[in-house]
Design an enzyme around this catalytic site. Structure first.
Site, PDB file in Angstrom:
ATOM      1  N   LYS A  84     -30.371 -29.198  24.426  1.00 28.43           N
ATOM      2  CA  LYS A  84     -30.397 -29.529  22.994  1.00 28.43           C
ATOM      3  C   LYS A  84     -30.978 -30.927  22.822  1.00 28.43           C
ATOM      4  O   LYS A  84     -30.482 -31.890  23.416  1.00 28.43           O
ATOM      5  CB  LYS A  84     -28.955 -29.462  22.449  1.00 28.43           C
ATOM      6  CG  LYS A  84     -28.833 -30.000  21.041  1.00 28.43           C
ATOM      7  CD  LYS A  84     -27.425 -29.878  20.483  1.00 28.43           C
ATOM      8  CE  LYS A  84     -27.322 -30.620  19.157  1.00 28.43           C
ATOM      9  NZ  LYS A  84     -25.959 -30.654  18.620  1.00 28.43           N
ATOM     10  N   THR A 350     -19.706 -33.064  16.620  1.00 25.76           N
ATOM     11  CA  THR A 350     -18.985 -34.247  17.087  1.00 25.76           C
ATOM     12  C   THR A 350     -17.603 -33.961  17.682  1.00 25.76           C
ATOM     13  O   THR A 350     -17.015 -34.846  18.297  1.00 25.76           O
ATOM     14  CB  THR A 350     -18.814 -35.238  15.916  1.00 25.76           C
ATOM     15  OG1 THR A 350     -18.491 -34.503  14.732  1.00 25.76           O
ATOM     16  CG2 THR A 350     -20.069 -36.024  15.689  1.00 25.76           C
TER      17      THR A 350
HETATM   18  C1  LIG Z   1     -16.242 -23.303  12.796  1.00 25.30           C
HETATM   19  C2  LIG Z   1     -16.184 -24.312  13.896  1.00 25.30           C
HETATM   20  C3  LIG Z   1     -17.346 -24.653  14.584  1.00 25.30           C
HETATM   21  C4  LIG Z   1     -17.318 -25.620  15.597  1.00 25.30           C
HETATM   22  N1  LIG Z   1     -18.465 -25.980  16.224  1.00 25.30           N
HETATM   23  C5  LIG Z   1     -18.445 -27.020  17.090  1.00 25.30           C
HETATM   24  C6  LIG Z   1     -19.618 -27.483  17.732  1.00 25.30           C
HETATM   25  O1  LIG Z   1     -20.693 -26.923  17.578  1.00 25.30           O
HETATM   26  N2  LIG Z   1     -19.523 -28.544  18.543  1.00 25.30           N
HETATM   27  C7  LIG Z   1     -18.346 -29.195  18.780  1.00 25.30           C
HETATM   28  O2  LIG Z   1     -18.314 -30.205  19.484  1.00 25.30           O
HETATM   29  N3  LIG Z   1     -17.200 -28.718  18.246  1.00 25.30           N
HETATM   30  C8  LIG Z   1     -17.226 -27.682  17.409  1.00 25.30           C
HETATM   31  N4  LIG Z   1     -16.058 -27.228  16.866  1.00 25.30           N
HETATM   32  C9  LIG Z   1     -14.791 -27.789  17.309  1.00 25.30           C
HETATM   33  C10 LIG Z   1     -14.426 -27.183  18.655  1.00 25.30           C
HETATM   34  O3  LIG Z   1     -14.384 -25.783  18.539  1.00 25.30           O
HETATM   35  C11 LIG Z   1     -13.086 -27.713  19.115  1.00 25.30           C
HETATM   36  O4  LIG Z   1     -13.082 -29.111  19.060  1.00 25.30           O
HETATM   37  C12 LIG Z   1     -12.826 -27.315  20.534  1.00 25.30           C
HETATM   38  O5  LIG Z   1     -12.996 -25.931  20.717  1.00 25.30           O
HETATM   39  C13 LIG Z   1     -11.448 -27.703  20.964  1.00 25.30           C
HETATM   40  O6  LIG Z   1     -10.485 -26.849  20.444  1.00 25.30           O
HETATM   41  P1  LIG Z   1      -9.007 -27.056  20.942  1.00 25.30           P
HETATM   42  O7  LIG Z   1      -8.986 -26.953  22.428  1.00 25.30           O
HETATM   43  O8  LIG Z   1      -8.491 -28.291  20.327  1.00 25.30           O
HETATM   44  O9  LIG Z   1      -8.211 -25.858  20.264  1.00 25.30           O
HETATM   45  P2  LIG Z   1      -8.188 -24.271  20.587  1.00 25.30           P
HETATM   46  O10 LIG Z   1      -9.446 -23.779  21.156  1.00 25.30           O
HETATM   47  O11 LIG Z   1      -7.684 -23.623  19.340  1.00 25.30           O
HETATM   48  O12 LIG Z   1      -7.085 -24.127  21.720  1.00 25.30           O
HETATM   49  C14 LIG Z   1      -5.705 -24.193  21.428  1.00 25.30           C
HETATM   50  C15 LIG Z   1      -4.918 -23.794  22.658  1.00 25.30           C
HETATM   51  O13 LIG Z   1      -3.547 -23.981  22.408  1.00 25.30           O
HETATM   52  C16 LIG Z   1      -2.844 -22.846  22.837  1.00 25.30           C
HETATM   53  N5  LIG Z   1      -1.605 -22.715  22.055  1.00 25.30           N
HETATM   54  C17 LIG Z   1      -1.454 -22.847  20.711  1.00 25.30           C
HETATM   55  N6  LIG Z   1      -0.190 -22.608  20.349  1.00 25.30           N
HETATM   56  C18 LIG Z   1       0.492 -22.333  21.496  1.00 25.30           C
HETATM   57  C19 LIG Z   1       1.827 -21.982  21.783  1.00 25.30           C
HETATM   58  N7  LIG Z   1       2.762 -21.838  20.820  1.00 25.30           N
HETATM   59  N8  LIG Z   1       2.154 -21.759  23.075  1.00 25.30           N
HETATM   60  C20 LIG Z   1       1.255 -21.866  24.077  1.00 25.30           C
HETATM   61  N9  LIG Z   1      -0.030 -22.177  23.847  1.00 25.30           N
HETATM   62  C21 LIG Z   1      -0.410 -22.404  22.571  1.00 25.30           C
HETATM   63  C22 LIG Z   1      -3.807 -21.697  22.615  1.00 25.30           C
HETATM   64  O14 LIG Z   1      -3.469 -20.582  23.408  1.00 25.30           O
HETATM   65  C23 LIG Z   1      -5.110 -22.358  23.076  1.00 25.30           C
HETATM   66  O15 LIG Z   1      -5.208 -22.272  24.486  1.00 25.30           O
HETATM   67  C24 LIG Z   1     -16.078 -26.235  15.902  1.00 25.30           C
HETATM   68  C25 LIG Z   1     -14.910 -25.845  15.260  1.00 25.30           C
HETATM   69  C26 LIG Z   1     -14.950 -24.901  14.251  1.00 25.30           C
HETATM   70  C27 LIG Z   1     -13.686 -24.508  13.562  1.00 25.30           C
END
Ligand SMILES: Cc1cc2nc3c(=O)[nH]c(=O)nc-3n(C[C@H](O)[C@H](O)[C@H](O)COP(=O)(O)OP(=O)(O)OC[C@H]3O[C@@H](n4cnc5c(N)ncnc54)[C@H](O)[C@@H]3O)c2cc1C
Length: 506
Positions: A84, A350
């Site tokens: 990219k 970001t």
């Molecule tokens: C529409 C959209 C587009 C995006 N596009 C981009 C992009 O292009 N570039 C970028 O940098 N970021 C992007 N992001 C952000 C990116 O997706 C997230 O920052 C990244 O995936 C990190 O997510 P996370 O690990 O915080 O949460 P999640 O992926 O939601 O993971 C949460 C984890 O917590 C666990 N969990 C939750 N509750 C419990 C429970 N009670 N018990 C046990 N486990 C639990 C789940 O099982 C999972 O493993 C985007 C976000 C959205 C919404």
């Protein structure tokens, strides 16, 4: 407190909640940085799953990959990634516009000033070319080429600056394999209860549906939007920014890969939001980010499907979010990362970077079991500053529009904006200056591309840009343009570069 007392009370048990991108990135870096000095347990629930998006990055991702010792070609093969070079913005300033926020430099500095000052002078005097004629990344992207070019020949012109598009699920799996080798233990199961210490409300342990209890000293909340520990247990509070960033839903769908494989993300403004297109090796990631106040879910999904370049591979999936940040990303003995810490829409990719910088901040301010409040304050202040500056940059894309064709764009054009952003716009409009404060993420090169691409013009330029004659200025600009024009056609096509270096198995 003496050093001896501090080292006698170290954090020895870290519990990470969540196995999305945030959880596995945190586990990767902490297991490497603390090498064997702590036990790290990661708990995730397959039944809950991950958010399943987050496929476009910015160049800083290379730093974490490098720190973890990941071979870049192997990583891209595994995660079916592509390169990219920037984000192309279509229809933002006006319908029919197209510009790019390309990574890397524009031109070359000369004497005491950066390149944009000379370009602004040239524009005001009616000489020189388009801003992007001086961007190697932009010209390379537009010709669909890519190479790992450190610098341009023997010139001083910097090379290509790149990030990746990748399959987020595969990235998490790739990181997990490395973590497990470094001794991180993973527990599968749903957490049903967070147990707080009576005296001070610190987290002692979490209880799983199975009845098992896992105790820790430091808890890293990577549980996604729900903020299981930071919000549901600790009631930290959330600062809502949806009056500035009005999109609050996204509908996403993958589609079949299309050729040619573009080395950039596309962000195309639609009637009530915008649509992304992210090319991976095995599919294209698509999403329509929109304001539910201005368009229904069905209509948003319809617009997305109508604007795909290739057949969809599944049914569209809708996600809801509220833009903003957790009031304290670090509260007591809990540090929130990723979606648990806050979310701003993915317009400039970001979020993964904010995870990365949160982890590196945690490493540099790593506590002992006294959890010194000054460490926590520093962490929270720096996080707030970083989030607010990213927020301002994103708001600029919506505010600086001349579109009035729908209620959504009228709302964006008329909204009040944060003072910090207004100051930046005013400073540039009147003086041509862009001042980067502290460690803010986006540099002068990023701001000037969005200002220029969305029709915010500088009335004056830096007086020191007049230190050369107009013919010297024209020659300076012409030489850079020539260098770029000669370099780009010699670079391999993006798809060929992937085939030769990092093509995933079919
Ligand atoms: C529409 C959209 C587009 C995006 N596009 C981009 C992009 O292009 N570039 C970028 O940098 N970021 C992007 N992001 C952000 C990116 O997706 C997230 O920052 C990244 O995936 C990190 O997510 P996370 O690990 O915080 O949460 P999640 O992926 O939601 O993971 C949460 C984890 O917590 C666990 N969990 C939750 N509750 C419990 C429970 N009670 N018990 C046990 N486990 C639990 C789940 O099982 C999972 O493993 C985007 C976000 C959205 C919404």
């Amino acid at each position: 407190m003496t050093t001896a007392q501090i080292s006698a009370d170290p954090v020895t048990r870290i519990v990470i909640i969540g196995g999305g991108t945030a959880g596995w990135m945190a586990a990767s870096v902490l297991s490497k940085a603390l090498a064997g000095r702590v036990s790290i347990q990661l708990i995730e629930s397959d039944a809950i799953g991950t958010v399943g998006v987050g496929e476009a990055t910015i160049p800083q991702i290379r730093l974490i990959n490098h720190y973890l010792g990941l071979d870049e070609n192997a990583f891209l093969k595994h995660c079916k990634g592509t390169f990219k070079l920037g984000v192309q913005f279509n229809n933002w300033g006006r319908i029919g516009d197209s510009y790019m926020h390309a990574f890397g430099d524009l031109g070359l500095p000369l004497g005491p000033l950066s390149f944009p000052h000379y370009w602004l002078r040239a524009q005001q005097e009616g000489v020189g070319g388009d801003l992007w004629n001086y961007s190697l990344n932009y010209q390379t992207a537009m010709q669909g080429r890519f190479s790992r070019l450190e610098k341009v020949g023997t010139s001083h012109l910097g090379g290509i600056k790149y990030a990746f598009h990748f399959d987020a699920g595969l990235y998490a799996r790739y990181l997990r394999a490395g973590c497990e080798k470094r001794g991180v233990s993973r527990t599968e199961g749903r957490i049903v209860k967070t147990n707080l210490r009576g005296t001070d409300g610190f987290i002692e342990s979490v209880t799983l549906e199975s009845g098992a209890t896992i105790a820790g000293d430091l808890f890293v909340d990577c549980s996604g939007f729900r903020g299981l520990l930071i919000e549901q247990a600790l009631k930290t509070g959330y600062e809502d920014w949806s009056h500035w960033l009005p999109c609050n839903r996204a509908v996403t769908v993958a589609s079949e890969p299309t050729g040619p494989m573009r080395p950039y993300t596309q962000a195309t403004a639609r009637q009530s939001g915008w649509q992304w297109r992210i090319p991976l090796q095995h599919r294209v990631g698509n999403g329509h980010v929109y304001s539910a106040a201005h368009i229904s879910d069905d209509e948003a999904a319809h617009q997305l499907l109508q604007n795909l370049e290739s057949p969809a591979l599944s049914d569209p999936k809708t996600l809801r979010f509220k833009t903003g940040r957790r009031q304290q990303a670090w509260n007591r003995n809990c540090v929130a990362l990723g979606l648990a810490a806050g979310f701003m829409e993915p317009l400039e990719s970001t979020s993964i970077h904010l995870i990365q910088s949160g982890i590196s901040r945690l490493v540099s301010l790593f506590p002992d079991r006294h959890f010194d409040p000054s460490l926590i304050d520093h962490y929270n202040r720096q996080t707030q500053f970083e989030y607010e500056r990213v927020r301002d940059f994103l708001i600029l894309h919506f505010k600086a529009t001349q579109r009035r064709d729908t209620a959504f764009w009228q709302t964006c054009a008329n909204m009040d904006i944060p003072h910090s952003l207004q100051e930046k716009i005013d400073l540039f409009s009147t003086t041509g200056r862009i001042i980067r404060e502290g460690e803010e993420l986006f540099t002068e090169m990023g701001w000037i591309q969005v200002f220029t691409g969305q029709h915010i013009k500088a009335q004056r330029h830096h007086p020191l840009a007049d230190n050369i004659t107009q013919s010297q200025l024209t020659e300076f600009l012409g030489n850079i343009e020539k260098l770029i024009t000669h370099t780009v056609p010699s670079l391999p096509r993006h798809a060929d570069f992937i085939t030769h270096n990092c093509r995933a198995a079919a």
